[in-house]
Structure formats: structure tokens, C-alpha cells
Enzyme design. Sequence first.
Site, PDB file in Angstrom:
ATOM      1  N   HIS A   1       1.848   4.696  -2.804  1.00 49.73           N
ATOM      2  CA  HIS A   1       2.048   6.129  -2.566  1.00 49.73           C
ATOM      3  C   HIS A   1       3.434   6.557  -3.014  1.00 49.73           C
ATOM      4  CE1 HIS A   1      -1.603   7.055  -0.386  1.00 49.73           C
ATOM      5  NE2 HIS A   1      -1.393   6.130   0.538  1.00 49.73           N
TER       6      HIS A   1
ATOM      7  N   HIS B   1       0.834  -1.210   0.000  1.00 50.64           N
ATOM      8  CA  HIS B   1       0.000   0.000   0.000  1.00 50.64           C
ATOM      9  C   HIS B   1       0.868   1.259   0.000  1.00 50.64           C
ATOM     10  CE1 HIS B   1      -3.669   2.336   1.242  1.00 50.64           C
ATOM     11  NE2 HIS B   1      -2.738   3.122   1.754  1.00 50.64           N
ATOM     12  N   GLU B   2       1.810   1.327   0.920  1.00 48.72           N
ATOM     13  CA  GLU B   2       2.664   2.519   1.001  1.00 48.72           C
ATOM     14  C   GLU B   2       3.594   2.615  -0.208  1.00 48.72           C
ATOM     15  OE1 GLU B   2       1.781   4.660   3.034  1.00 48.72           O
ATOM     16  OE2 GLU B   2       0.542   3.364   4.314  1.00 48.72           O
TER      17      GLU B   2
ATOM     18  N   GLU C   1      -4.501   7.922  -2.947  1.00 51.08           N
ATOM     19  CA  GLU C   1      -5.052   6.660  -2.462  1.00 51.08           C
ATOM     20  C   GLU C   1      -5.399   5.726  -3.604  1.00 51.08           C
ATOM     21  OE1 GLU C   1      -5.290   5.234   0.513  1.00 51.08           O
ATOM     22  OE2 GLU C   1      -4.175   6.938   1.299  1.00 51.08           O
TER      23      GLU C   1
END
Length: 489
Positions: free
Chosen positions: A258, A254-255, A284
Site C-alpha cells: 500500500h 502487505h502494508e 489491494e
Amino acid sequence: MTAFQELMTFQRETEALSGIAERLGWDQETVMPRGAADQRAEEMAALESVLHARRTDPRIEDWLARAEATTPAEARSLDLVARSYNRTTRIPARLATELARLVSRAQGIWAEARANEAPAAFLPTLEEVVRLKREAAACLSEGDLYDALLEDYEPGATHRQIGAMFDRMRPRLVALREKVLGAERRVPVIAAGFPEATQLRLARIAASAFGYDWTRGRLDLAVHPFCSGSGQDVRITTRVVEAEPFNCLYSTIHETGHACYEQAIEPAYLLTPLGRGASMGVHESQSRIYENQLGRSRAFTGWLFTRMVDAFGDFGVRDAEEFYAIVNRVSPGFIRTEADELHYNLHVMLRFDLERALIGGSLEVADLEEAWNARFEADFGVKVDKPSHGFLQDVHWSCGLFGYFPTYALGNVYAGCLNQAMRAAVPGLDAALAGGTAKPATDWLRENLQRHGSLRAPAETIAAACGFAPNEGPLLDYLEAKFGAIYGV
């Protein structure tokens, strides 16, 4: 120099100082000694005072009046500087500095209260944060207080638009959840121990599979996973629970989404108004598409299953197909960051409603825990068993990030649109994922979205990448197809 050049030179220094402030925040969440909290709060307040003075410098108004744009990128840069100037000049320097000092202290107080299951230790600080955020919203507001704060994270969006979207999404989400939870097919739970060092090694392998550039980044541990930085210095964090390896692995992926967005922005935009993601909703969309549509796909989980067997040995999962189901297991759990794709948006809707009520004044901080617990039981059918599983689980409110939460659901909606467009445009994507690389997908995202930074407004950024206006339909269609197949409903 022209007025535009003078303004951009000034802006470059402001962006550099802002990066320093962000680095201090990363340090505070990862390696800063606990005893340094009060001093760090003063350092953050001092830096915020300098930044506020620069962002409200009267020369900006003069430069904006005289500057002439010769390209769409220059025109967009002027628009973004003007927007920042108009908003920042409405916030008194005293309030900006006080907020920076308070939220720096509040994060440590929250973390300790969370660790000790002691909400009473955090509530007085949260009351102060809410009071100052209400004051800031009143300075910025041209109508609704919450909309004034939402503008910081998703420019152009309003709570009414988002609320209407949530109202359209909720019936299909709830209906699908009821089918899945009532299905005869059952998905097992992993019951094994997964050593921290091995989890982190595998997390690094997963981040590399998604194209994270380690020469411009690093991976560290934090209470709440996050990504920090832009351009040539973009850092990610994760957390480890030895009995729950997906917490670490999928927080990392997830990170990484980003981080790869920030690393992919055109180098010419570095330290300019265009050198960041278009909005938190667009940001997101990248973290969620990396984590879910790509990272939790049957193709990628097949590759990941082999890596996990190599790393941990036999951990009680029969084969790659069972592993795929386990990775996507649906359960009404307490923690948003660990929530399955079906429940995740319901977590966001809960927070959206509660923080609107907090900022609007219809809910006071003293009543927040009770309100959270009642809403959670109504939405998820489970009673909250401890504060760290309830309103203390997220760092956002201690940081003053009111208006941030709905961008998570917007990101899911945007990711659904991007996934539909990407799948149509990238043949052989699943074959690449099954081989342990997301490169065809990340190349498409980089070219069609990431490299453009803030060149376009949020909805325009998604529409330009997809070829159609963003809407919730593709996400809901994807969820119904995926989970209908997994659970046979």
C-alpha cells in the site's frame, strides 16, 4: 487564474486538511493515550464538519461549469471533483459530523471489546454505526443501498458484478482446498518463540527489500495493521505475536505494498484529485502482490529463510524448501489477515454477504455474531471459539467501512492479472527475489500502475498495466499451480 486553476487551488487546501484528518486517525490507532478518546472524537467531528463544508462549497459547482480541461489529467481531475461534489452534497452536514464523531469513538470501544472478548460491550455502538451508514446510503442511493456505499471504495462496481465473480471463483477455490486438505503431504507448523524486537527488525529489512522509503515513512504497532497517508508522508503499522512471526512479517510486507503505491505516485499529483490510489481494489492489488506473489514466492522465501536463521538461530525448519511450504501452509484458520491464499477469498465472501445483509436490513446487529459463526462453520468446517476469532476480529465495521471488504478479493483478482503480465515482462525476477530485492518487480509496478495514481478508473488502471481486461482466471490458475505443486495434488 482560470476557473480550473481556482478550483485546483481550493482542492489543494481540501486535500491538505484531509491529510491532517488522516494523521489524527493514525495517531489514534498507534500512540494516542486511551483517555483521550472522547476528546479525539470531538476533534475528528470538528474537522469533518470543516471538510464537509469545503466539499459542498457552492463555488465548486460554478468552477466545474466554467473550467476547461486541456489535458487528459485535467479532465480526469474535473471528473473526480464532480463525483466527490455530487456525492458529498447528498449527505447532510449533520450526518457527516455525527458519523465522524461516532466512528472515532467506536474504534476504541471495538478494540477494548475485542481484547476482553466482550461483544455485548460493542454491539450497541455497532448498531448506531449501521443505522447511520444506512441513512447515508439512503442519501446516496439511486437503487441498491449497498452499491451506494461500495462506490466509495470501488467506483463503478456493483454488488451483482462482484457476487457473480465470487460465484465463478468459489467452485474452483473449494475444489482446490478439498484436494489440498486431503493431500497425503503434510506441512509442519513452526513451534518456537520469536522476540518482538527481533521480529520488528526483520520486518524493517523486509520492507526495505520491497522499496519502502523510510525518509517518507515509519513503522509502528497497532491492533489491526494499516497504511496511512500519501505522497511525502506514508506510514505503516504491523502487529507482533511472539509465537507467530509470519503475522508481523507478512502484515508488514502487505502494508508496504500500500505504502509504496502512494509513495510512487507522480509528485505533480500531490494534493490533487489524482494524488491517491485509483480505488481500494487497485490498492489491494499492490499489497497482495507484494505479500503473496512476490513475498511468498519460492525465490523470496529462500532469502527470507536465511535472514530468519541469522536473526533467530535454529527454529526447527530443515531447509529453504520446507520453509517455503510452511510460509504457504494451508489451514482453515479463524483470522482473515493471517489466512493462506486459498482461504483468504472465502473470508472476504463471508463478510461481503453479511455486510450486504446488515445494510439491506435482512440481518440485524443483534443477530450478527450468530450469523457469522454459523456461516464460518459452514464455509470452513470449524466452530468459532471466541469473538476475537469471529466477528470482532476486523476493525472495518467500527470505522463504518461498509463496502470495503469485497475490494480485498478484487485486489487478489487484480494481483493475479498483474502477476501474469509482470512475469512475462520481467526476465530474471526470481533471481532478484532470491537475492533479497524486489526491485525489478516494483520498478515494473511503479512504471505501469503506481505512478499514475487516480488518472484512470479502476478497471482501466489494471487493463492499462496488463494489456487485458481484469478477470479471475489468472489468479485461479496461479493458485492451482502453486498449491498443487506444494501439496502434490
